[in-house]
Design a protein around this motif. Structure first.
Motif, PDB file in Angstrom:
ATOM      1  N   ILE A 120       0.837  -1.205   0.000  1.00 47.51           N
ATOM      2  CA  ILE A 120       0.000   0.000   0.000  1.00 47.51           C
ATOM      3  C   ILE A 120       0.874   1.257   0.000  1.00 47.51           C
ATOM      4  N   LEU A 121       1.988   1.226   0.725  1.00 45.80           N
ATOM      5  CA  LEU A 121       2.909   2.372   0.698  1.00 45.80           C
ATOM      6  C   LEU A 121       3.471   2.590  -0.703  1.00 45.80           C
ATOM      7  N   LEU A 122       3.752   1.483  -1.426  1.00 49.77           N
ATOM      8  CA  LEU A 122       4.211   1.605  -2.819  1.00 49.77           C
ATOM      9  C   LEU A 122       3.105   2.202  -3.687  1.00 49.77           C
ATOM     10  N   ALA A 123       1.865   1.758  -3.493  1.00 49.73           N
ATOM     11  CA  ALA A 123       0.743   2.297  -4.262  1.00 49.73           C
ATOM     12  C   ALA A 123       0.562   3.793  -3.986  1.00 49.73           C
ATOM     13  N   MET A 124       0.745   4.195  -2.729  1.00 54.12           N
ATOM     14  CA  MET A 124       0.627   5.616  -2.375  1.00 54.12           C
ATOM     15  C   MET A 124       1.747   6.432  -3.022  1.00 54.12           C
ATOM     16  N   ALA A 125       2.957   5.858  -3.101  1.00 55.34           N
ATOM     17  CA  ALA A 125       4.067   6.549  -3.763  1.00 55.34           C
ATOM     18  C   ALA A 125       3.768   6.717  -5.246  1.00 55.34           C
ATOM     19  N   GLY A 209      11.102 -11.745   2.002  1.00 56.35           N
ATOM     20  CA  GLY A 209      11.396 -10.411   2.510  1.00 56.35           C
ATOM     21  C   GLY A 209      11.822  -9.450   1.418  1.00 56.35           C
ATOM     22  N   PHE A 210      12.747  -9.901   0.562  1.00 60.34           N
ATOM     23  CA  PHE A 210      13.235  -9.017  -0.506  1.00 60.34           C
ATOM     24  C   PHE A 210      12.218  -8.874  -1.639  1.00 60.34           C
ATOM     25  N   SER A 211      11.399  -9.908  -1.870  1.00 60.09           N
ATOM     26  CA  SER A 211      10.373  -9.826  -2.925  1.00 60.09           C
ATOM     27  C   SER A 211       9.293  -8.817  -2.570  1.00 60.09           C
ATOM     28  N   ILE A 212       9.077  -8.614  -1.288  1.00 60.60           N
ATOM     29  CA  ILE A 212       8.048  -7.663  -0.864  1.00 60.60           C
ATOM     30  C   ILE A 212       8.697  -6.351  -0.418  1.00 60.60           C
ATOM     31  N   LEU A 213       9.396  -6.378   0.723  1.00 57.84           N
ATOM     32  CA  LEU A 213       9.970  -5.144   1.268  1.00 57.84           C
ATOM     33  C   LEU A 213      11.041  -4.554   0.348  1.00 57.84           C
ATOM     34  N   GLY A 214      11.951  -5.425  -0.146  1.00 57.76           N
ATOM     35  CA  GLY A 214      13.024  -4.926  -1.013  1.00 57.76           C
ATOM     36  C   GLY A 214      12.503  -4.352  -2.310  1.00 57.76           C
ATOM     37  N   PHE A 215      11.605  -5.076  -2.976  1.00 61.34           N
ATOM     38  CA  PHE A 215      11.007  -4.619  -4.235  1.00 61.34           C
ATOM     39  C   PHE A 215      10.277  -3.302  -4.036  1.00 61.34           C
ATOM     40  N   ASP A 216       9.434  -3.242  -3.003  1.00 60.68           N
ATOM     41  CA  ASP A 216       8.630  -2.039  -2.771  1.00 60.68           C
ATOM     42  C   ASP A 216       9.513  -0.838  -2.449  1.00 60.68           C
ATOM     43  N   MET A 217      10.531  -1.051  -1.604  1.00 62.17           N
ATOM     44  CA  MET A 217      11.388   0.065  -1.217  1.00 62.17           C
ATOM     45  C   MET A 217      12.128   0.633  -2.424  1.00 62.17           C
ATOM     46  N   ILE A 218      12.634  -0.234  -3.290  1.00 60.41           N
ATOM     47  CA  ILE A 218      13.362   0.222  -4.486  1.00 60.41           C
ATOM     48  C   ILE A 218      12.469   1.098  -5.361  1.00 60.41           C
ATOM     49  N   ILE A 220       9.665   2.656  -4.485  1.00 62.51           N
ATOM     50  CA  ILE A 220       9.282   3.887  -3.786  1.00 62.51           C
ATOM     51  C   ILE A 220      10.397   4.919  -3.916  1.00 62.51           C
ATOM     52  N   LEU A 221      11.638   4.477  -3.754  1.00 59.89           N
ATOM     53  CA  LEU A 221      12.773   5.396  -3.898  1.00 59.89           C
ATOM     54  C   LEU A 221      12.862   5.951  -5.322  1.00 59.89           C
ATOM     55  N   ILE A 222      12.616   5.097  -6.319  1.00 53.34           N
ATOM     56  CA  ILE A 222      12.616   5.559  -7.714  1.00 53.34           C
ATOM     57  C   ILE A 222      11.506   6.596  -7.917  1.00 53.34           C
ATOM     58  N   SER A 223      10.319   6.324  -7.372  1.00 57.50           N
ATOM     59  CA  SER A 223       9.192   7.265  -7.490  1.00 57.50           C
ATOM     60  C   SER A 223       9.556   8.624  -6.920  1.00 57.50           C
ATOM     61  N   TYR A 224      10.184   8.620  -5.733  1.00 53.46           N
ATOM     62  CA  TYR A 224      10.505   9.897  -5.101  1.00 53.46           C
ATOM     63  C   TYR A 224      11.684  10.593  -5.778  1.00 53.46           C
ATOM     64  N   ALA A 225      12.589   9.840  -6.374  1.00 52.69           N
ATOM     65  CA  ALA A 225      13.657  10.474  -7.157  1.00 52.69           C
ATOM     66  C   ALA A 225      13.055  11.244  -8.332  1.00 52.69           C
ATOM     67  N   LEU A 226      12.072  10.642  -9.010  1.00 54.58           N
ATOM     68  CA  LEU A 226      11.397  11.298 -10.129  1.00 54.58           C
ATOM     69  C   LEU A 226      10.534  12.469  -9.648  1.00 54.58           C
ATOM     70  N   ILE A 227       9.902  12.292  -8.472  1.00 52.40           N
ATOM     71  CA  ILE A 227       9.077  13.367  -7.905  1.00 52.40           C
ATOM     72  C   ILE A 227       9.942  14.577  -7.571  1.00 52.40           C
ATOM     73  N   PHE A 228      11.065  14.343  -6.873  1.00 53.60           N
ATOM     74  CA  PHE A 228      11.937  15.458  -6.501  1.00 53.60           C
ATOM     75  C   PHE A 228      12.515  16.153  -7.735  1.00 53.60           C
ATOM     76  N   GLN A 229      12.831  15.354  -8.753  1.00 53.71           N
ATOM     77  CA  GLN A 229      13.331  15.933 -10.003  1.00 53.71           C
ATOM     78  C   GLN A 229      12.290  16.867 -10.607  1.00 53.71           C
ATOM     79  N   ALA A 230      11.030  16.423 -10.623  1.00 49.87           N
ATOM     80  CA  ALA A 230       9.955  17.247 -11.185  1.00 49.87           C
ATOM     81  C   ALA A 230       9.703  18.484 -10.330  1.00 49.87           C
ATOM     82  N   VAL A 231       9.753  18.320  -8.998  1.00 49.04           N
ATOM     83  CA  VAL A 231       9.496  19.444  -8.091  1.00 49.04           C
ATOM     84  C   VAL A 231      10.565  20.520  -8.250  1.00 49.04           C
TER      85      VAL A 231
END
Length: 320
Positions: A120-125, A209-218, A220-231
């Motif tokens: 859900i945190l990934l979906a929100m990102a 653990g990595f299929s869920i938490l690791g995948f989602d975290m990666i 989410i970080l990509i999403s926010y890198a693109l968000i900060f770039q746009a901002v």
């Protein structure tokens, strides 16, 4: 009683019960430790129930971010319900014994709900990425049917992957101990009891653990890198502040969830953390985010703040 448990050097074939000892080294103060955990659980349940009342009732909150927040609230309620009753029974009533199958069921629900929360945190990102980087197509991309499919995928992924963990534990028959040094049934804490070969269980635990938490975290970080770039490419300072302000609540929730999650995950497998410290922090990791999430989003959203104030003012008026 704890003294009735058999010595650890004995073997147990297909045990029917396990003993959850709570927090090793702090047994003498567990009764008092239970009270702050009870307060955290109460705040989490109250806050998330209020969110589940307000979001469906308030039409202005029928947006992707708040639909995801409602699902997150339901997940957090489930986490508290899965952990708190047995944990507080151990702390307050010394109810250490637990059926082995019930332990596996608790393990499944806790880890699957963690997986759902991460998804859900990934979906929100992703929602924040579309809202900031492609605002004109936000409503056309995140339609109700797409939101429903995203939620189903998150739930099914967690159930299928986490379902592997108790299934593999069930194939283990010989255990060198039935004492779990924890306040709830955690995957590695249960696996470490086995006298059989547990390499497959450990590998599967890392994979899940990595299929869920690791995948989602990666992602989410990509999403926010693109968000900060746009901002940062926005010309007006006010527009940059407004765009960044829409993400602050989610960033806070993301950081608290993943920092505590990975500390708990790695310390249990590779670290040499004092058991009492690890168990306290892993329990805080599971119970603190559900308590903080409604507060963080409630403080940030004026509509939620007003509705919460109306609920409590109405209750005060009824009492008078």
């Amino acid at each position: 009683m704890m003294s009735s448990v058999k010595p650890n050097n004995m073997s147990y074939l297909n045990p029917r019960t396990v003993i959850l000892i709570g927090i090793p080294g702090l047994e003498h103060v567990q009764f008092w430790i239970g009270f702050p955990f009870f307060v955290v659980c109460f705040v989490a349940l109250l806050g998330n129930i209020i969110l589940l009342i307000i979001i469906p009732a308030e039409r202005s909150l029928h947006q992707p971010m708040y639909i995801f927040l409602a699902v997150l609230a339901a997940t957090d309620i489930g986490l508290c319900a899965a952990i708190a009753p047995k944990m507080l029974a151990i702390f307050w009533f010394r109810a250490y014994s637990m059926a082995f199958d019930a332990c596996l069921a608790q393990l499944f629900f806790i880890h699957s709900l963690q997986g759902m929360e991460s998804g859900i945190l990934l979906a929100m990102a992703f929602d924040r990425y579309i809202a900031i980087c492609d605002p004109l197509r936000h409503t056309s991309i995140l339609t109700p049917s797409i939101l429903g499919r995203m939620i189903v995928v998150v739930v099914v992924r967690a159930i299928v992957l986490v379902g592997l963990l108790p299934t593999l534990i069930k194939r283990l028959h010989l255990f060198h101990s039935i004492q779990i040094a924890h306040s709830y049934c955690e995957h590695m804490a249960v696996v470490k009891l086995a006298a059989d070969d547990v390499r497959v269980n450990k590998i599967c635990g890392l994979f899940v653990g990595f299929s869920i938490l690791g995948f989602d975290m990666i992602f989410i970080l990509i999403s926010y890198a693109l968000i900060f770039q746009a901002v940062f490419h926005l010309q007006q300072k006010e527009a940059r502040i407004k765009a960044f302000n829409t993400c602050t609540a989610h960033i806070f929730v993301f950081l608290e969830f993943y920092i505590l999650a990975f500390f708990s995950f790695f310390s249990h497998r590779f670290g040499h953390v004092v058991p009492s410290t690890h168990i306290l922090l892993s329990t805080i990791y599971l119970l603190l985010p559900p308590a903080l999430n409604p507060i963080v989003y409630g403080v940030k959203n004026m509509v939620i703040r007003k509705r919460v104030a109306q609920i409590f003012l109405l209750n005060c008026g009824c009492q008078k």
